[in-house]
Design a protein around this motif. Structure first.
Motif, PDB file in Angstrom:
ATOM      1  N   UNK A 100     -11.248  -8.844   2.872  1.00 58.77           N
ATOM      2  CA  UNK A 100     -10.360  -9.087   1.741  1.00 58.77           C
ATOM      3  C   UNK A 100      -9.668 -10.436   1.828  1.00 58.77           C
ATOM      4  N   UNK A 101     -10.141 -11.272   2.744  1.00 59.08           N
ATOM      5  CA  UNK A 101      -9.567 -12.616   2.784  1.00 59.08           C
ATOM      6  C   UNK A 101      -9.916 -13.390   1.517  1.00 59.08           C
TER       7      UNK A 101
ATOM      8  N   UNK B 120       6.877 -14.941  -0.670  1.00 60.06           N
ATOM      9  CA  UNK B 120       5.490 -15.285  -0.380  1.00 60.06           C
ATOM     10  C   UNK B 120       4.757 -15.142  -1.704  1.00 60.06           C
ATOM     11  N   UNK B 121       4.163 -16.238  -2.147  1.00 62.61           N
ATOM     12  CA  UNK B 121       3.565 -16.215  -3.484  1.00 62.61           C
ATOM     13  C   UNK B 121       2.217 -15.509  -3.435  1.00 62.61           C
TER      14      UNK B 121
ATOM     15  N   UNK C 179       6.818  -6.435  -4.381  1.00 57.32           N
ATOM     16  CA  UNK C 179       6.554  -7.031  -3.070  1.00 57.32           C
ATOM     17  C   UNK C 179       7.224  -8.391  -2.884  1.00 57.32           C
TER      18      UNK C 179
ATOM     19  N   UNK D  89      -9.354 -12.387  -1.353  1.00 59.51           N
ATOM     20  CA  UNK D  89      -8.358 -12.087  -2.379  1.00 59.51           C
ATOM     21  C   UNK D  89      -7.115 -12.946  -2.133  1.00 59.51           C
ATOM     22  N   UNK D  90      -6.184 -12.898  -3.069  1.00 54.33           N
ATOM     23  CA  UNK D  90      -4.939 -13.636  -2.891  1.00 54.33           C
ATOM     24  C   UNK D  90      -3.912 -12.835  -2.100  1.00 54.33           C
ATOM     25  N   UNK D  91      -4.284 -11.621  -1.707  1.00 61.58           N
ATOM     26  CA  UNK D  91      -3.335 -10.775  -0.978  1.00 61.58           C
ATOM     27  C   UNK D  91      -3.009 -11.400   0.368  1.00 61.58           C
ATOM     28  N   UNK D  92      -1.873 -11.044   0.913  1.00 62.10           N
ATOM     29  CA  UNK D  92      -1.487 -11.591   2.201  1.00 62.10           C
ATOM     30  C   UNK D  92      -0.614 -10.594   2.943  1.00 62.10           C
ATOM     31  N   UNK D  93      -0.107 -11.029   4.096  1.00 61.04           N
ATOM     32  CA  UNK D  93       0.632 -10.111   4.951  1.00 61.04           C
ATOM     33  C   UNK D  93       1.876  -9.546   4.252  1.00 61.04           C
TER      34      UNK D  93
ATOM     35  N   UNK E 178      -1.124 -17.196   5.560  1.00 61.80           N
ATOM     36  CA  UNK E 178      -0.320 -15.986   5.328  1.00 61.80           C
ATOM     37  C   UNK E 178      -1.135 -14.696   5.396  1.00 61.80           C
TER      38      UNK E 178
ATOM     39  N   UNK F 209      -7.528  -9.019   7.187  1.00 61.32           N
ATOM     40  CA  UNK F 209      -8.195  -9.441   5.958  1.00 61.32           C
ATOM     41  C   UNK F 209      -9.621  -9.907   6.238  1.00 61.32           C
TER      42      UNK F 209
ATOM     43  N   UNK G  23     -10.159  -1.712  -3.443  1.00 62.85           N
ATOM     44  CA  UNK G  23      -8.928  -2.185  -2.804  1.00 62.85           C
ATOM     45  C   UNK G  23      -8.860  -1.863  -1.325  1.00 62.85           C
TER      46      UNK G  23
ATOM     47  N   UNK H  95       0.880  -7.133   0.096  1.00 65.19           N
ATOM     48  CA  UNK H  95      -0.336  -6.503   0.594  1.00 65.19           C
ATOM     49  C   UNK H  95      -1.019  -5.646  -0.475  1.00 65.19           C
ATOM     50  N   UNK H  96      -0.339  -5.421  -1.581  1.00 65.60           N
ATOM     51  CA  UNK H  96      -0.984  -4.791  -2.727  1.00 65.60           C
ATOM     52  C   UNK H  96      -0.868  -5.763  -3.888  1.00 65.60           C
TER      53      UNK H  96
END
Ligand code: SF4
Ligand code: SF4
Ligand code: SF4
Lengths: 399, 258
Positions: free
Chosen positions: A38-39, A346-347, A337, A41-45, B85, B172, A106, A48-49
């Motif tokens: 899932x890297x 965190x954007x 989030x 995607x724009x999701x991050x630590x 991140x 990720x 997801x 996360x959703x």
């Protein structure tokens, strides 16, 4: 009845092929995600959703909204909805299919999905969500298919089918309530932690879902001449208008509670969404668009003479869908989030692959919907002898 | 169930010795400094408690010491070094504002304002991550440690939404290429699962203190919170300590002495 899906006009096949192409394209991106994780995607630590879960949430609402037809029809014997009800149930099926699709894309280890059932965990709301969503899917398949079958054979649907329809009404409330509980019970996520989350979800579902349904039905009317009846359309538009007013009212309740209490944690997500924090203002144009569309749609929907004119109704409904989608399909998750647990920003923004994979799921839902509605319309053509708009509903169906 | 599990672990340990000198081919190339795998005798020395907890002398935790503990923890647990991140963190340092965002202190003492605070999973008494996990991949042991089964986790990330402390990280991507010093004594993870500090359960089991506690040289005090004669309770009796976001209701087991 399935054979009715296999014969169709070039337009029908063209639609399916176009949707199929989108699915294939998205499938490529999904394989990319499955290979690299899932890297992509724009999701991050911290966030996360994101987009996937937001679409899931929005579509649970669309699925639940079938109840706005089923409830008046079965509980209050409002017969005008008889022509639309099957379309509502079939839209619910396609919406649940998309919901499940969004869950699958997801999660990080989709091949372990069954762990949720193998290790059934009643204290997890996700477990219950899975149970009620699948239950709702089956209820709608059984009720929708059976009543269509009986309608085709000019018979009264059996008692058990009617009973299941009643169950599905209650069940529809449960799917969106449990989905709200996914969020509403989390400490430290202030935008989610609100007692009226389920009520807000239902209000937004009951305006946006029927709005999508009505838009699709009006489109179907142009394409095929299938007419659910002026009275039914007007009545559904009234329901949508009321639900939207309640939806906006509930949102304002949240605004009041947050700002009058002046609780920093509760104010921060609103600030991030509507003004930006520390120069991070990516969401601001979206949220204000939602405000303008949300209030603007009421201009078209509240005055009865305006609402009853089709072009104005369509504009109002489109504005409503845009507003509710931004609120629930973007703002809800991102606001929940942001700020993160460290009260910093965190954007998050969805990436192109993320959007393509989402399109794949939407297109899959589109295929399911096209096929099911095709069958429903064909059955009606057969029963009513090819004349879709003139013949009044047969007596058998009024039962 | 528990007994058979213990027997299995013993058996596994014995057979590991049988394989020879703690170098198992399928684990990849073990660096020479990785000692032999623990044997039955080591597991018999395992540390036990009713409720494991930690007290942190924050004034003693200089940025250098935090970095030392972080490296010790991350090396021991094969935590990958991923930039950006989408990173993985078990132990890290953060400012007062970030560590205690609900305090909203306007006029902090300068020293506290510039102090770096070590952060890790709080090993909460009523952990939200456990409550929300749909597969029990995150679970709580009787001694209070909140652990993860990386092989059961479906990667739904509900636990990350549930944890009010940002203590959890999601893989990720495949973390293995980002592991600098591979430790064959601890499993690496695959992509798509969540991970976090496990209070060094694997070390407690063989009678060793957590890695960060060893590295901190007294600045981190570890012990049984349920035992009033334990070191950690003694320290907490003598010093004023606070916990992160106590009003989130999870009741952290990590105390910060200011
Ligand atoms: S700090 Fe977060 S991850 Fe750790 S036990 Fe508490 S809730 Fe769970
Ligand atoms: S990501 Fe894994 S550990 Fe976290 S809630 Fe989901 S299954 Fe449980
Ligand atoms: S207790 Fe162990 S796992 Fe947790 S931060 Fe310290 S070294 Fe890392």
């Amino acid at each position: 009845m399935l054979e009715k899906a296999l014969k169709g006009s070039p337009r029908y096949w063209g639609t399916l092929i176009a949707l199929g192409m989108i699915v294939l394209l998205g499938l490529g991106f999904w394989l990319y995600q499955l290979t690299f994780g899932m890297k992509i995607t724009g999701l991050n630590r911290d966030v996360s959703w994101g987009f996937y879960i937001a679409q899931f949430t929005y579509l649970v609402g669309v699925a639940a909204s079938a109840v706005m037809l089923v409830l008046p029809y079965y509980f209050h014997h409002y017969k005008e909805f008889s022509k639309m009800i099957i379309l509502g149930e079939f839209l619910a099926i396609s919406a649940v299919v998309m919901c499940l699709g969004f869950i699958i894309v997801d999660i990080g280890q989709p091949q372990r999905m069954m762990n949720v059932l193998l290790n059934a965990t009643p204290h997890s709301m996700l477990f219950w969500d899975m149970v009620v969503l699948n239950g709702y899917l089956f209820l709608n398949i059984i009720v929708g298919w059976t009543s269509l079958q009986y309608f085709k054979n000019d018979m009264t649907p059996p008692k058990w089918c009617k009973f299941l329809a009643f169950v599905s009404v209650i069940w529809a409330f449960s799917i969106h309530t449990v989905t709200a509980f996914l969020y509403a019970g989390l400490p430290g996520r202030h935008y989610f932690l609100t007692a009226i989350m389920a009520a807000r979800f239902l209000a937004s579902a009951f305006c946006s879902g029927p709005a999508i349904l009505l838009l699709l039905i009006l489109f179907l009317r142009r394409l095929t001449g299938f007419d659910p009846g002026k009275k039914a359309i007007n009545r559904l538009a009234v329901i949508i208008t009321y639900a939207m007013c309640v939806n906006i009212f509930f949102f304002l309740l949240e605004v009041f509670t947050s700002f009058y209490s002046n609780m920093p944690g509760h104010i921060a997500p609103f600030q991030y969404l509507f003004t930006g924090i520390d120069g991070h203002d990516m969401m601001v144009p979206f949220m204000w668009t939602a405000v303008v569309m949300g209030l603007g749609c009421l201009v078209f929907l509240i005055p009865t003479p305006v609402r009853e004119k089709t072009p104005a109704l369509v504009i109002g409904l489109i504005m409503l869908v845009i507003a509710s989608w931004i609120d629930k399909g973007l703002g809800l998750l991102i606001g929940g989030f942001t700020p993160n647990p460290f009260e910093t920003v965190t954007v998050y923004a969805p990436t192109v692959p993320e959007i393509m994979i989402s399109l794949m799921v939407f297109a899959m839902g589109g295929i399911v919907l096209t096929v099911l509605w095709k069958i429903a319309v064909e059955v009606r053509v057969e029963v009513e002898g090819g004349n879709l708009s003139m013949v009044p509903p047969p007596a058998a169906e009024a039962e | 169930m528990k007994n058979t599990r213990r027997e299995f672990l013993k058996l596994a340990a014995v057979s590991a010795i049988g394989v020879g000198a703690g170098r198992l081919g399928f684990l990849g190339d073990a660096p020479a400094h990785a000692g032999p795998l623990p044997g039955v005798a080591n597991f018999e020395e395992g540390l036990k408690a009713k409720h494991w907890g930690m007290a942190i002398f924050t004034a003693k935790m200089t940025p250098e010491l935090i970095e030392k503990c972080r490296t010790a923890c991350h090396t021991e647990h094969n935590v990958p070094d991923i930039p950006g991140n989408k990173n993985i963190k078990w132990f890290w340092g953060a400012s007062f504002e970030e560590s205690f965002p609900t305090e909203h202190g306007h006029y902090l003492s300068e020293e506290v304002e510039h102090r770096e605070f070590p952060l890790l999973c709080n090993q909460c008494e009523t952990p939200m991550c456990v409550k929300v996990c749909p597969t029990q991949a995150t679970f709580q042991r009787p001694d209070g440690i909140v652990m993860m089964d990386f092989h059961r986790c479906i990667g739904c990330r509900y636990c990350m939404a549930g944890c009010p402390f940002g203590a959890r990280s999601f893989n990720f991507q495949d973390p293995r290429p980002f592991i600098k010093h591979f430790n064959p004594h601890f499993p690496t993870r695959m992509r798509g699962v969540v991970e976090k500090c496990n209070f060094c359960a694997e070390r407690l089991a063989i009678g060793k203190m957590p890695m960060c506690v060893e590295a901190a040289g007294g600045a981190l005090v570890f012990g049984d919170l349920a035992d009033e004669n334990s070191d950690v309770r003694k320290v907490l009796r003598e010093h004023f300590a606070i916990r992160r976001k106590p009003d989130a209701g999870t009741s952290p087991s990590v105390y910060y002495i200011l």
